[in-house]
Structures are given as C-alpha cells and as structure tokens.
Write a protein that holds these residues in place. Structure first.
Motif, mmCIF file in Angstrom:
data_model
loop_
_atom_site.group_PDB
_atom_site.id
_atom_site.type_symbol
_atom_site.label_atom_id
_atom_site.label_comp_id
_atom_site.label_asym_id
_atom_site.label_seq_id
_atom_site.Cartn_x
_atom_site.Cartn_y
_atom_site.Cartn_z
ATOM 1 N N GLY A 260 -16.417 -51.033 -17.581
ATOM 2 C CA GLY A 260 -15.340 -51.647 -18.346
ATOM 3 C C GLY A 260 -15.263 -51.194 -19.780
ATOM 4 O O GLY A 260 -14.477 -51.750 -20.561
ATOM 5 N N ASN A 261 -16.031 -50.183 -20.166
ATOM 6 C CA ASN A 261 -15.985 -49.666 -21.530
ATOM 7 C C ASN A 261 -15.000 -48.503 -21.625
ATOM 8 O O ASN A 261 -14.808 -47.750 -20.658
ATOM 9 C CB ASN A 261 -17.371 -49.189 -21.974
ATOM 10 N N ALA A 262 -14.389 -48.352 -22.800
ATOM 11 C CA ALA A 262 -13.498 -47.220 -23.027
ATOM 12 C C ALA A 262 -14.334 -45.950 -23.186
ATOM 13 O O ALA A 262 -15.353 -45.947 -23.889
ATOM 14 C CB ALA A 262 -12.642 -47.452 -24.264
ATOM 15 N N THR A 263 -13.909 -44.888 -22.516
ATOM 16 C CA THR A 263 -14.617 -43.607 -22.647
ATOM 17 C C THR A 263 -13.809 -42.578 -23.423
ATOM 18 O O THR A 263 -14.319 -41.517 -23.763
ATOM 19 C CB THR A 263 -14.932 -43.025 -21.258
ATOM 20 N N LEU A 295 -1.404 -50.100 -23.895
ATOM 21 C CA LEU A 295 -2.293 -50.974 -23.115
ATOM 22 C C LEU A 295 -1.717 -51.241 -21.729
ATOM 23 O O LEU A 295 -2.447 -51.242 -20.729
ATOM 24 C CB LEU A 295 -2.524 -52.288 -23.863
ATOM 25 N N LEU A 296 -0.407 -51.444 -21.653
ATOM 26 C CA LEU A 296 0.223 -51.679 -20.356
ATOM 27 C C LEU A 296 0.238 -50.406 -19.514
ATOM 28 O O LEU A 296 0.074 -50.464 -18.284
ATOM 29 C CB LEU A 296 1.639 -52.217 -20.558
ATOM 30 N N MET A 297 0.425 -49.244 -20.135
ATOM 31 C CA MET A 297 0.393 -47.979 -19.396
ATOM 32 C C MET A 297 -1.013 -47.648 -18.901
ATOM 33 O O MET A 297 -1.179 -46.800 -18.019
ATOM 34 C CB MET A 297 0.915 -46.829 -20.274
ATOM 35 N N SER A 298 -2.028 -48.291 -19.472
ATOM 36 C CA SER A 298 -3.416 -48.022 -19.084
ATOM 37 C C SER A 298 -3.866 -48.889 -17.915
ATOM 38 O O SER A 298 -5.071 -48.937 -17.598
ATOM 39 C CB SER A 298 -4.338 -48.240 -20.291
ATOM 40 N N ALA A 299 -2.937 -49.564 -17.264
ATOM 41 C CA ALA A 299 -3.277 -50.366 -16.087
ATOM 42 C C ALA A 299 -3.889 -49.487 -14.993
ATOM 43 O O ALA A 299 -3.499 -48.323 -14.814
ATOM 44 C CB ALA A 299 -2.031 -51.065 -15.555
ATOM 45 N N ASP A 300 -4.862 -50.021 -14.275
ATOM 46 C CA ASP A 300 -5.455 -49.347 -13.123
ATOM 47 C C ASP A 300 -5.929 -50.419 -12.149
ATOM 48 O O ASP A 300 -5.619 -51.600 -12.315
ATOM 49 C CB ASP A 300 -6.588 -48.412 -13.553
ATOM 50 N N ASP A 301 -6.674 -50.011 -11.143
ATOM 51 C CA ASP A 301 -7.107 -50.983 -10.138
ATOM 52 C C ASP A 301 -7.951 -52.091 -10.746
ATOM 53 O O ASP A 301 -7.882 -53.246 -10.309
ATOM 54 C CB ASP A 301 -7.897 -50.271 -9.033
ATOM 55 N N ALA A 302 -8.747 -51.739 -11.750
ATOM 56 C CA ALA A 302 -9.597 -52.751 -12.393
ATOM 57 C C ALA A 302 -8.831 -53.599 -13.397
ATOM 58 O O ALA A 302 -9.282 -54.702 -13.742
ATOM 59 C CB ALA A 302 -10.781 -52.067 -13.077
#
Length: 550
Positions: A260-263, A295-302
């Motif tokens: 859950g950390n930003a890489t 932030l909304l464009m960064s949505a993924d399965d998690a």
C-alpha cells in the motif's frame, strides 16, 4: 487537438533513475516543496505537464495584449486548449475553474494578492456552527508564513489591525496610487477597516525578482519579472541546489505496491513515451482540480474508488471563492493603468460572521486599478445601449479607462460534499486520460454574501463620488481559487490527509496544494497554500531523514 487514446493504458517504456522525492506540479506549492526537499540534500524531480514561460513572451509586452488574452493567453483552459492543457468538463457547474499549466502554474496569472487567513478561518465550526475546524491554528502556520514572506520579499505595511499582533513584512508596501487613494476616500467616509495592499510583488529588487514596474497587468503575466510567480522564485533556487524539473511531463498514475505504499508515478512525455519515475515519496501539487483527478485516475483493484480515498472525500467539498465586483468610473483623472493589480488596498470589514445578517461568514474586499481600453468597453457592454457605446461614443468610453476603480471581493465558499471533482465520462485530454468533471453549485448562503457585498461596494463608490457604477454579481470564470477536494484532518474517516499533508491511506504520499484546505476563508489563498507547502515539505524531509515523527 489530436487524441491518442492508447497512451492512457500503454505500458511503461522507460524507467527513470530513482529519486528520494517526486513532486507532481511546478506551481507555487510544488516549487516550495521541491526547494525545501532539495535544500535538505534530497534528490528531487518535479514533473510539470506545461513548459517554462519567458516573461518576454507575455501578452502585455505587445500593444494588442487585450486581444491576445482572448485565446492563447486566456485564463480558461477550455478556451486556450494548448498542448499543456487538459479540458475541464463544466457542463454541471455554475463556475469555470481557472488554471494554467506551466512552471509557476497559476502564479503566472495571479494578481499576487497576499493576505493570510484570519484566526477565525481555522475555527469555523467552533465559532459559527458550520463546516469543520482545521486541525491546525493561525499560530501553527504563522512561522511558515513568515519564512515564505521573507524568501519572496512580500511588500506590505506592518500591523494590519484585522490580524493579531506580530504581522510584519520584509519590504515596504506598493504605492496606493490615485485609484487606491480614491478607494480609501470611500472607505474612510463609511468608517470601514482598510489597509494598504499586501502583495507578493517586491517593492525593491529581491533575489531573482525585479522591482515592481507598475505595469498594471499582473493577472496576465508580469513582463517586468517582478511578480512572485514561482518560476522566478523558489524553483530557480531549487534547481541551483540540484532539483530537476521535467517539463512536458503528464502524470497519469501514482503507483503503489502490495503493502500500500507509493513507489513512484507513471508519466507521459510529449512524444507519447510512457515513463515510470520511482521515488521514496510522492508529493501531489497539481491544484484542487488536478490532484483529485490524479488520485481518482490512480484507482486499481486495491483502490477501486481511487487512491487515498477510503473516506470517500477525494474530489468532494470543492470551494471556488465566487467573485463579485463593482466597477466605478470617476470624473477625476486616476491614472488607472498603473499597477499593481494586485490589490492597492484591502478591507476585512465584512470578513467575519455578523449575527445581524442572514448568512454566515463573509467576504474580503480589495480595490484595484482598471488597465486597458478594451476591458472598459467590455465592462460597459451590458450597461449602455448600442448608440451609447458604439461609433463615436466608443472613444469616450475607452478613454474612461484611466478614471476607473475596481472594487472586487472573494466570498467565503463553505464546503459542501455535492460540490466535487470526478472523472468525465465524455471528455479526455490529448493523451486519452479522462478530463476532470466539475459539479458545482453556488450555495444560497454564498448568493446572500455576493448580493450583500455588491451593495457594500456600490456604497463605497458612491461615498467616493463615482459618476458611473457597473456591477457584476458573479464572475463565472474567476478567481481561480481551487480548494478543499482532499481536505486535512485528524480523523481518517472524515479527511484525506493529516495536518502535515500525509495521506491517511498511503504513508509516503503527500498532498501540498489548495486541495487540503478544510474551509476557504475569503482571503486570496496562495499565501496560505505556500505556507502549508513549506510545512508539508519540512515534514517530508523529517520523515525521509528518519527524524522523530511529529
């Protein structure tokens, strides 16, 4: 413009060298964070989808500048439609957000009015029973304000009686000029609070900023290189200590790992190549529209609802500071082409809640000059009949440009969850990424403030002897204050970031722009945005250097 939808999902082609910090956006907040991290010895890259702009290219260098600002230099990105812009879906909005994508961001176009929020702005829930309190106070932010003001060389007069004791400025105020003195005349007759304007425009040369030349075109780019646009201050100093600025870099996603950390972030260059920029920490400074969009464009399965959005508040509580004006023309010759524009004076007379009125909170008023004959003709277009404006009369109308005073006001915009930024289902940018959709309705409380404030500004003109007064109850394309869409707070269920801009859901993701405001106040926000960015930047440095957590 041509749209390549494949870029929105194209695989990464280039992995850039890892850095300690990647900053998204090179506007005021991004410049301050970049400088703060680089000065501390961290490796920093700032990604900006716009370009560097040379002050000699600004429209005001040309006699026809009022024509040039109608398109390529328009404040509205939907009108400009430059390669660096993205469209904004405003089909369901009462107002059109104003922004500019470039190194320096919106500060290339702002008036550099530099008031701080008042103490009450941080305690609206406690004092007035509406909205929410900030998790920090006026005094918590004051040392960061003082540091930014000293770095820029803010011009102002110490001791503004609207503020607590201890408000001091590094440089003397700008001249009031004849328009400022005329505004003072009206305010004095009415017994209003007023104070010489505080501006992020040096009255003397300071670092990379020139002394104000009083061109009067601050909101269309300063040809003098005097206004504190952040491509001229902070960002050059950040580069001197090793920060790298990558222009033409459109970020499409913040990347996270299984923990859950930003890489790092994925970004697209002007040739369509997709890069991955790894970093120990990610800082978003893309403004109150661009940050929730990313932030909304960064949505993924998690993170199916968007990154850092467990509260459901990413994009919500958008505040735009609805603006109203009363333009007065006088018999006196006022030399109203002289700047700054930029406020000449401001008044906090109607800033706070007054129980005798039928609304809460209030407005910050400011008086400005009125440069440009076409600006004057446009202002009269809704006030004069055809025969009074066109033909021979147009010359008299145009000449009145030198006799004008503009009273304008920001009205406090209280947070409402239905005012929000989402992703448009219909519009995309030139890389195929979804445009932000703005859903925004001016509230009844704000309409009451607007109408009340217009009446007060008319009174000020009348008291000063104006011959003609033209009012506008709402500027739909002003003032470009984009606030509140990823608010700070102590409770992760009711906010997106903590008081240091750290995302509750992603430990090494920081937000440092106007999106983290809890309430808007009615003071022009860039002063507060930069103080918050400095606070966020210093905490970021402490976190990365392993110092004791705050």
């Amino acid at each position: 413009m041509a749209v390549d939808h494949s870029r929105a999902t194209a695989p990464v082609e280039v992995t850039d060298d890892p850095v300690d910090v990647v900053v998204v956006g090179a506007g005021p907040s991004g410049s301050v964070v970049t400088h703060t991290a680089a000065t501390a010895g961290l490796s920093v890259v700032c990604l900006e989808q716009g370009d560097w702009v040379n002050p000699s290219d600004f429209p005001a260098n040309q006699p026809e500048w009022e024509l040039l600002i109608q398109h390529d230099w328009a404040h509205d990105p939907n009108v400009r439609a430059l390669p660096s812009d993205y469209p904004v879906d405003v089909t369901d909005s009462d107002m059109w957000p104003v922004m500019f994508n470039a190194v320096g961001g919106g500060s290339l176009f702002y008036g550099a009015e530099w008031p701080r929020l008042l103490p009450s702005d941080f305690r609206v829930k406690t004092l007035d029973g509406v909205a929410d309190d900030w998790p920090i106070s006026y005094n918590d932010l004051k040392p960061y304000h003082d540091e930014v003001d000293a770095f820029i060389g803010v011009s102002g007069l110490d001791g503004d009686t609207a503020y607590p004791d201890g408000l001091e400025y590094p440089l003397p105020p700008q001249p009031l000029g004849k328009p400022g003195l005329k505004a003072v005349e009206g305010a004095n007759k009415l017994g209003w609070h007023w104070w010489p304007g505080t501006n992020a425009i040096p009255s003397q040369k300071n670092k990379t900023l020139e002394q104000c030349g009083r061109w009067g075109v601050c909101e269309w780019g300063c040809p003098q290189g005097a206004k504190a646009s952040f491509d001229l201050i902070y960002m050059p100093q950040a580069q001197q200590v090793g920060a790298r600025v990558e222009t033409g870099a459109r970020v499409r996603k913040v990347v996270t790992d299984d923990a859950g950390n930003a890489t790092g972030v994925e970004w697209i260059d002007r040739n369509g190549t997709v890069h991955y920029q790894p970093a120990r920490s990610v800082v978003l400074c893309a403004n109150g529209i661009g940050t929730p969009r990313l932030l909304l464009m960064s949505a993924d399965d998690a993170h199916p609802d968007g990154l850092a959005n467990s509260s459901g508040l990413v994009g919500r509580n958008l505040m735009l500071h609805p603006n109203c004006t009363a333009l007065g023309y006088y018999e006196d010759e006022l030399e109203s082409w002289r700047g700054p524009a930029g406020q000449l004076i401001h008044s906090m007379e109607f800033y706070e809640t007054d129980p005798s009125r039928d609304f809460v909170r209030g407005a910050k008023l400011h008086a400005l000059p009125t440069p440009g004959p076409l600006n004057v003709i446009e202002a009269h277009r809704t006030d004069l009949d055809f025969d009074e404006l066109w033909g021979e009369p147009i010359h008299d109308v145009a000449r009145s440009a030198s006799r004008g005073v503009l009273w304008a006001a920001n009205t406090e915009d209280l947070p409402e969850e239905h005012n929000r930024v989402t992703l448009s289902a219909d519009q995309v940018d030139s890389d195929g990424l979804p445009a932000p959709k703005v859903e925004y309705t001016v509230s009844e409380n704000t309409w009451k403030i607007l109408r009340f404030t217009v009446d007060r500004m008319v009174e000020a003109h009348q008291a000063a002897g104006a011959a003609r007064i033209i009012t506008q109850e709402l500027w739909v394309d002003q003032p470009g204050h984009l606030l509140g869409t990823a608010r700070m707070g102590d409770d992760p269920a009711a906010s997106v970031v903590d008081s240091y801009g750290r995302a509750h859901d992603v430990a090494n993701l920081y937000l440092a722009d106007g999106s983290i405001f809890v309430t808007s106040g009615s003071a022009n926000p860039t002063c507060t945005i930069t103080a918050l960015a400095l606070r966020v930047g210093k905490q970021l440095v402490d976190d990365l250097q392993g110092k004791d957590p705050s």
